[in-house]
Design an enzyme around this catalytic site. Structure first.
Site, short mmCIF file in Angstrom:
data_model
loop_
_atom_site.label_atom_id
_atom_site.label_comp_id
_atom_site.label_asym_id
_atom_site.label_seq_id
_atom_site.Cartn_x
_atom_site.Cartn_y
_atom_site.Cartn_z
N LEU A 494 49.87 53.52 -30.83
CA LEU A 494 49.52 52.75 -32.04
C LEU A 494 48.07 52.32 -32.01
O LEU A 494 47.45 52.12 -33.04
CB LEU A 494 50.40 51.51 -32.14
CG LEU A 494 51.88 51.75 -32.40
CD1 LEU A 494 52.67 50.46 -32.25
CD2 LEU A 494 52.08 52.33 -33.81
N GLY A 495 47.55 52.14 -30.82
CA GLY A 495 46.17 51.70 -30.77
C GLY A 495 45.75 51.39 -29.35
O GLY A 495 46.55 51.41 -28.42
N GLY A 497 43.74 48.49 -27.35
CA GLY A 497 43.19 47.13 -27.46
C GLY A 497 42.37 46.78 -26.26
O GLY A 497 42.12 47.60 -25.38
N GLY A 500 44.63 47.08 -23.05
CA GLY A 500 45.44 48.25 -22.76
C GLY A 500 45.88 48.94 -24.04
O GLY A 500 45.52 48.51 -25.13
N SER A 501 46.67 49.99 -23.88
CA SER A 501 47.11 50.77 -25.03
C SER A 501 48.46 50.28 -25.52
O SER A 501 49.25 49.75 -24.75
CB SER A 501 47.25 52.24 -24.66
OG SER A 501 46.06 52.68 -24.07
N VAL A 502 48.70 50.50 -26.82
CA VAL A 502 49.96 50.07 -27.41
C VAL A 502 50.71 51.28 -27.93
O VAL A 502 50.12 52.15 -28.57
CB VAL A 502 49.69 49.08 -28.57
CG1 VAL A 502 50.99 48.55 -29.13
CG2 VAL A 502 48.81 47.94 -28.10
N LYS A 516 52.97 47.27 -24.98
CA LYS A 516 51.58 47.22 -24.55
C LYS A 516 51.53 47.49 -23.07
O LYS A 516 52.08 46.73 -22.27
CB LYS A 516 51.01 45.85 -24.88
CG LYS A 516 49.54 45.76 -24.57
CD LYS A 516 48.91 44.60 -25.31
CE LYS A 516 47.49 44.94 -25.73
NZ LYS A 516 47.04 44.15 -26.84
N ASP A 614 39.73 35.59 -28.82
CA ASP A 614 39.46 36.93 -29.34
C ASP A 614 40.07 37.10 -30.73
O ASP A 614 40.80 38.06 -30.99
CB ASP A 614 40.01 37.97 -28.35
CG ASP A 614 39.37 39.34 -28.54
OD1 ASP A 614 38.35 39.43 -29.25
OD2 ASP A 614 39.91 40.32 -28.00
#
Ligand SMILES: *[C@@H]1O[C@H](CO)[C@@H](O)[C@H](O)[C@H]1NC(C)=O
Ligand SMILES: *[C@@H]1O[C@H](CO)[C@@H](O)[C@H](O)[C@H]1NC(C)=O
Ligand SMILES: *[C@@H]1O[C@H](CO)[C@@H](O)[C@H](O)[C@H]1NC(C)=O
Ligand SMILES: *[C@@H]1O[C@H](CO)[C@@H](O)[C@H](O)[C@H]1NC(C)=O
Ligand SMILES: *[C@@H]1O[C@H](CO)[C@@H](O)[C@H](O)[C@H]1NC(C)=O
Ligand SMILES: *[C@@H]1O[C@H](CO)[C@@H](O)[C@H](O)[C@H]1NC(C)=O
Ligand SMILES: *[C@@H]1O[C@H](CO)[C@@H](O)[C@H](O)[C@H]1NC(C)=O
Ligand SMILES: *[C@@H]1O[C@H](CO)[C@@H](O)[C@H](O)[C@H]1NC(C)=O
Ligand SMILES: *[C@@H]1O[C@H](CO)[C@@H](O)[C@H](O)[C@H]1NC(C)=O
Ligand SMILES: *[C@@H]1O[C@H](CO)[C@@H](O)[C@H](O)[C@H]1NC(C)=O
Ligand SMILES: *[C@@H]1O[C@H](CO)[C@@H](O)[C@H](O)[C@H]1NC(C)=O
Length: 802
Positions: A494-495, A497, A500-502, A516, A614
Site C-alpha cells: 500500500l505504501g 512510510g 517501514g512498508s505497509v 506495517k 510527524d
C-alpha cells in the site's frame, strides 16, 4: 373499532387543550387573548416551534425577565433574542404576571402587582386583541387585523431575519440595537448600533464615541461589508422612500437559524446555529478586529488582538471585578495591586508597542529624563510617553483604550508603587533565529536528530513506566505465518512510510487489514520491550486515530496490524490530478476537524501527552465515509533508536516541521499544532505549501495567501483550491484560514492548542484574523526558513509517502 378509539382520543386531546387554555396557557399554544395572562413558568410557542415567549432567567442569574428565545436551540445554549423588561428584572416569576388587558394593553406586573413594563397600546374595541408569537420570532399584538404593537419595532440586542432596521425621516429617529451588559444581564450595555439619516449603520461606545461604520449602501452591499455581495446564506435588501429607509435580510434556506447581534464585547456578529456541534457559529463580525472596539478593556486594561483572550490588565494592575470579566464585561477595568502614596517613591514600568490613550496632557519639557521627572514629581500623574512626534505627554486621569501591538505603537511609561515582583513591562517577543539556521546549514540537521533522540528516549522511559500495567487489553498477538498468509506473502504493497512498508491483507473472517512491516535494521529492541510499548499504543482508541488491532513479534520480525482504510491517505486526494478524487469543501472541513480532534486526544486526553512529531497529509488516512484517521502516532517513540529511519522522517517532513525543531528549545505538543496548520493550508489550497521554482526560489503558499487576504483585502475565496470553483462555505473557509495562520506562528506560545483549534473550527470559539503588521513579517521570515530547508533537499516528489 380502531377508528372510534382514535377519534375519541383526539376529541379528548381537544378537550384537554381547551381545558388548559382556560385554566392556564399550555405548551404548543402561540396566542394569548385579551384578559389572559402568563405566570411563572408558562410560555407560548410559535406554530412551527421556532420561538418561545415567556419568563426566563439568563445563565446563573437569579433575576427573571420576560422575553423571546429560540425553541429549537438547546436549553443549555438558550439564546434570547428579545427582552421586554431589560432593566426591570423580576425577583419572583410565580407572583409576577404578564397580562393582556381588555383594552389591548400588555402589561408586566411584578410581585407587588406594580407595572414594570407596558406596550402602551390601546384599542377601542374591548376584548378583541390577541398576542401571537410568530415563527419568525416577532411578537405581534393585534386587534382585529390591525397591528397595535410588535417586538420587531422594538429591538434589544438582536436583529432577526425578516425584521426591518431603519431610519424614519418623519420622526428623524433611527432604530437601535443595544448590547447586553454582560452575558447574564440583559440591561443595556455600553455598545450600540444605530441607523443614521444617510442609512449608515454606526457602532458607538456609551452612545457617544463611534468606532465603526458600515459605510453607505452601495446598491448591493454596505461599503464596509463587501462580502454581502455574495448572497450565500442571506439575501439583503434595502428600501428607501420619502418616509423611511430600511434594511432587511432573510435566510436563503428557510430552515437556517441565523441572527445578527451586537454582543457584549461590542462587535456586530452574524451567527448561525450549527445542529451538528449544537452551537452558534460565527459567520462574520464587525469591526473585524476585537481591539477596534473602543475602550473594550476598561480603565487600565489593555486589548490585544494577538491573544485569544482580548483583554488583560496592565502590569501592576488586577481585574476590578473578576466576576464581570468572566461574563465578558470588562468595562470595570483594572485596579492597582498596590496603590500609589503621594510622596513615596515610585517606579515606571515600560509598556512597549502601545496604542496610547488620547486623554493626554502635553508638557513643554525637553528630553525623556525631564518628562519622567515631571511625571514623577506630580502625584496625580499616572503615566508619560516621550516620542519625537509628540514630545512629552502625560496622563492624569485613568488610562483607557490601550492596545498592545506586536510592533509599531509607542512606549508608555506607567507609574507604579515599587513592588516585590519586578515585572517591568512585557518582553517584545519576536524571536529571529532564521539567520542562525541558515548559517548552521547541515549542522542543524544533526541538532534535530539529537533532539529527536533525546525526546524519544525520555518518552520511552515514561511509556515503560506506564505500559506494564495495561498489557494487551485490545490487541491480538499475530503469528508471523498468519500474517504472511493474510497478506498473500506481502504481495500488495500500500505504501512506504517513514518506519517501514505497509501491505494490504485480509483476515480469515474477511476483515481487511493493513500490516506495517517495521524496519528494525538489527537494532530493534527486545521482544518484551516491543510488546510493552505496542500495548501502550494499543490503549489509545479514538474515532480519529487509526485503530491498532494487533502486532507480530517473532524473531527479527516486528509488525503492526491496523484497520484497513479504504480511501487511502489525504495526500492521495489533495494532490491528485484525478478530478474524481477531489474532495468537496464540506468533506475537507470535516476532515480538518477530525484530524484536530484526533491530535487533541493525543495531546490532552491520553494519560500521557503523546506528541505525534510527524503530522502530514500522508499520515492522515481516510475511512470509507471519509472520516480522517491519524496514523503513525506513537511510532516515533516505538522506534526511536533507529537512526536512518528518523533521518527519513525529517526528510519527509520538511515543510511541516515547526521552527523550534531547529532552535534548540524543548519540543512540545505545539510542534504538532504547527504541522497541523501546514496541513490545513494544504486542505484549503489543494496543493503543497512549498514549491521550488526556477532558480531555486521557493514559493510558499501561507505567505502568498496571507498577502492576498490580509494585506490586499482579497476575499478569502481567492486562496481556495481552484478545483472547487469557489464552492465553499465562506465562514468555514475564513475560520480555517485564520486558524491555520495562528497555528504556524513562529512563537509556539501564540499558537492555539489542538483543543482550541477544534473549538474554533466548530465555531465555538471566535478567532481574530492574525495581526497584519507583525504577521506578514513573520511570514517572510518563514519563507527564508523554508528556503534554508530546501538547500540540498528536494521537496515534494521525492518525499516519502505512506
Ligand atoms: C410606555 O410609556 C411609558 C411612559 O410614556 C414609557 O416610559 C415606556 O417606554 C413606554 N413603553 C414602551 C414599550 O414603549
Ligand atoms: C371582556 O372579558 C371579560 C372576561 O373575560 C369580561 O368580564 C368583560 O365583561 C368583557 N368586556 C367586554 C366589553 O366584553
Ligand atoms: C373587531 O372584530 C369584532 C368581531 O370580530 C367586531 O365586533 C368589532 O366591531 C371589530 N372592531 C373593529 C374596530 O373593527
Ligand atoms: C457613559 O456616559 C454617561 C453620560 O452620558 C456617563 O455618566 C457615564 O459615566 C459614561 N460611562 C462610562 C463607563 O464612562
Ligand atoms: C432576495 O430578495 C429579493 C428582494 O426581496 C428577491 O427578489 C429575491 O428573489 C431574493 N432572492 C432569494 C434567493 O431569496
Ligand atoms: C408616506 O407617508 C404618507 C403619510 O403617512 C403616506 O400617505 C405615503 O403613502 C407614505 N409613502 C410611502 C411610500 O409609504
Ligand atoms: C436547508 O437546510 C436544511 C438543514 O440544514 C437542509 O436539510 C436542506 O437541504 C436545505 N435546503 C436547501 C434548499 O438547501
Ligand atoms: C511609603 O510606603 C511605606 C511602605 O511601603 C509606608 O509604610 C509609608 O507609610 C509610605 N509613606 C507615605 C508617605 O505614604
Ligand atoms: C494628546 O492629546 C491631543 C489633544 O488632546 C491629541 O490631539 C493627541 O492625539 C493626543 N496624543 C496621543 C498620542 O494620543
Ligand atoms: C499636577 O498636574 C496637574 C495637571 O497638569 C496640575 O493641575 C497640578 O497642579 C499638578 N500638581 C502639582 C503638585 O504640580
Ligand atoms: C509580593 O508580596 C505579596 C504580598 O504583598 C506576596 O503575597 C507575594 O508572595 C510577594 N511576591 C514575591 C515574588 O515575593
Amino acid at each position: 373499532m380502531g377508528t372510534r378509539v382514535s377519534l375519541s382520543s383526539s376529541i379528548l386531546s381537544v378537550v384537554l387543550v381547551l381545558y388548559s387554555l382556560k385554566s392556564h396557557v399550555c405548551i404548543a399554544v402561540d396566542t394569548i387573548f385579551a384578559g389572559q395572562s402568563l405566570v411563572g413558568d408558562q410560555t407560548i410557542i410559535s406554530r412551527d416551534g421556532n420561538f418561545e415567549f415567556g419568563f426566563f432567567t439568563p445563565g446563573k442569574s437569579l433575576k427573571y425577565y420576560v422575553g423571546i428565545w429560540y425553541k429549537k436551540v438547546s436549553v443549555k445554549k438558550r439564546t434570547v433574542v428579545w427582552v421586554a423588561n431589560r432593566d426591570q428584572p423580576l425577583s419572583d416569576p410565580s407572583l409576577s404576571e404578564l397580562k393582556l388587558l381588555e383594552n389591548a394593553n400588555l402589561v408586566l406586573l411584578n410581585h407587588l402587582k406594580i407595572p414594570v413594563w407596558t406596550t402602551n397600546s390601546t384599542s377601542k374595541s374591548l376584548n378583541s386583541s390577541q398576542l401571537v408569537i410568530q415563527d419568525d420570532g416577532n411578537l405581534v399584538l393585534r386587534s382585529n387585523s390591525t397591528v397595535l404593537w410588535q417586538s420587531f419595532d422594538h429591538f434589544t440586542d438582536t436583529w432577526l431575519p425578516g425584521a426591518s432596521f431603519g431610519y424614519d425621516f418623519r420622526t428623524r429617529e433611527g432604530q437601535k440595537l443595544v448590547s447586553w451588559k454582560n452575558s447574564e444581564d440583559p440591561s443595556p450595555g455600553l455598545f450600540s448600533v444605530l441607523v443614521e439619516e444617510d442609512s449608515e449603520q454606526v457602532v458607538k461606545w456609551n452612545g457617544t464615541y463611534q468606532y465603526f461604520t458600515s459605510g453607505v449602501w452601495s446598491g448591493d452591499s454596505y461599503t464596509a461589508n463587501p462580502e454581502m455581495r455574495i448572497r450565500q446564506r442571506f439575501n439583503y435588501s434595502f428600501i428607501r422612500n420619502e418616509n423611511e429607509s430600511h434594511f432587511t435580510y432573510t435566510a436563503i434556506n428557510k430552515s437556517l437559524i441565523g441572527r445578527l447581534v451586537i454582543d457584549v464585547t461590542g462587535r456586530i456578529k452574524t451567527l448561525i446555529w450549527n445542529e451538528g456541534s449544537q452551537d452558534w457559529v460565527l459567520y462574520w463580525a464587525r469591526p473585524p478586529m476585537q481591539c477596534r472596539v473602543y475602550n473594550l478593556c476598561g480603565a487600565y486594561g489593555i486589548c490585544s488582538d494577538d491573544n485569544l483572550n482580548s483583554c488583560d490588565c496592565l502590569p501592576g494592575f488586577e481585574k476590578g471585578s473578576p466576576k464581570d470579566w468572566d461574563l465578558l464585561d470588562y468595562s470595570g477595568g483594572c485596579v492597582r495591586k498596590v496603590s500609589l502614596q503621594c510622596g513615596n517613591k515610585t517606579v515606571f514600568s515600560k509598556i512597549p508597542n502601545t496604542r496610547l490613550p488620547t486623554n493626554n496632557v502635553s508638557l513643554r519639557v525637553e528630553g525623556a529624563d525631564k518628562c519622567e521627572a515631571a511625571c514623577s514629581n506630580n502625584c496625580s500623574c499616572n503615566a508619560y510617553a516621550y516620542t519625537s512626534s509628540t514630545g512629552c505627554i502625560t496622563w492624569y486621569d485613568s488610562l483607557f483604550n490601550l492596545q498592545q501591538l506586536v510592533s509599531g505603537g509607542d512606549d508608555l511609561y506607567l507609574k507604579l508603587a515599587p513592588s516585590n515582583d519586578s515585572s517591568s513591562g512585557r518582553k517584545n517577543s519576536v524571536v529571529v533565529y532564521v539567520a542562525v539556521g541558515v548559517a548552521l546549514g547541515v549542522t542543524a540537521l544533526v541538532v534535530i536528530l539529537v533532539l529527536i533522540l533525546c525526546r524519544l528516549r525520555m518518552n520511552k522511559r515514561k511509556a515503560r513506566a506506564l505500559g506494564s500495567a495495561h498489557r494487551f487489553v485490545f490487541l491480538t498477538a499475530f503469528k508471523y505465518r498468519h500474517l504472511k498468509a493474510a497478506t498473500k506473502n506481502f504481495s500488495e504493497k500500500l505504501g512506504q512510510g517513514s518506519f517501514g512498508s505497509v501491505f494490504k491483507g485480509v483476515l480469515p473472517d474477511s476483515t481487511p487489514i493493513a500490516v506495517k512491516k517495521l524496519i528494525t535494521g538489527g537494532v530493534g529492541q527486545g521482544e518484551k520491550q516491543f510488546r510493552s510499548e505496542v500495548s501502550t499504543i494499543g490503549l489509545i482508541q479514538h474515532i480519529n486515530l487509526v485503530g491498532l488491532r494487533g502486532f507480530c513479534s517473532q524473531g527479527e520480525n516486528r509488525m503492526l496490524v491496523y484497520d484497513f482504510m479504504p480511501n487511502d491517505s489525504l495526500k492521495s486526494h489533495l494532490f491528485s490530478q484525478d478530478d474524481s478524487k477531489t474532495l468537496n469543501w464540506s468533506t475537507r472541513y470535516q476532515i480538518a476537524i477530525g484530524i484536530a480532534r484526533g491530535l487533541a486526544y493525543l495531546h490532552e486526553e491520553c494519560r500521557d501527552c503523546i506528541i505525534h512529531c510527524d503530522v502530514k497529509p500522508e499520515n492522515i488516512l481516510l475511512d470509507a465515509d471519509f472520516t480522517p484517521k491519524v496514523a503513525d502516532f506513537g511510532l516515533a517513540k516505538l522506534l526511536g533508536r533507529e537512526f536512518s529511519r528518523v533521518m527519513t522522517t525529517v526528510r519527509g517532513t520538511i515543510g511541516y516541521l515547526a521552527p523550534e525543531w531547529t532552535s534548540g528549545v524543548d519540543i512540545t505538543a505545539k510542534a504538532d499544532v504547527y504541522s497541523y496548520g501546514m496541513v490545513l493550508f494544504e486542505i484549503i489550497s489543494g496543493r503543497r505549501n512549498l514549491k521550488q521554482c526556477e532558480g531555486g526560489k521557493v514559493w510558499y503558499f501561507p505567505t502568498w495567501a496571507a498577502r492576498e487576504v490580509i494585506s490586499q483585502g482579497q476575499p478569502v475565496l481567492s486562496i481556495l483550491d481552484k478545483k472547487l470553483q469557489g464552492k465553499a462555505d465562506i465562514g468555514e473557509l475564513e475560520r480555517a484560514f485564520r486558524v491555520a495562520c495562528w497555528c504556524i506562528r513562529e512563537e509556539e506560545t501564540r499558537r492555539p492548542s489542538m483543543g482550541q483549534v477544534v473549538q474554533i473550527l466548530e465555531g465555538l470559539l471566535d478567532v481574530n484574523p492574525p495581526p497584519i503588521t507583525s504577521y506578514l513579517q513573520e511570514m517572510v521570515e518563514n519563507e527564508e526558513t523554508s528556503s534554508f530547508f530546501s538547500h540540498g533537499y528536494s521537496l515534494g516528489s521525492n518525499s516519502t509517502s505512506f
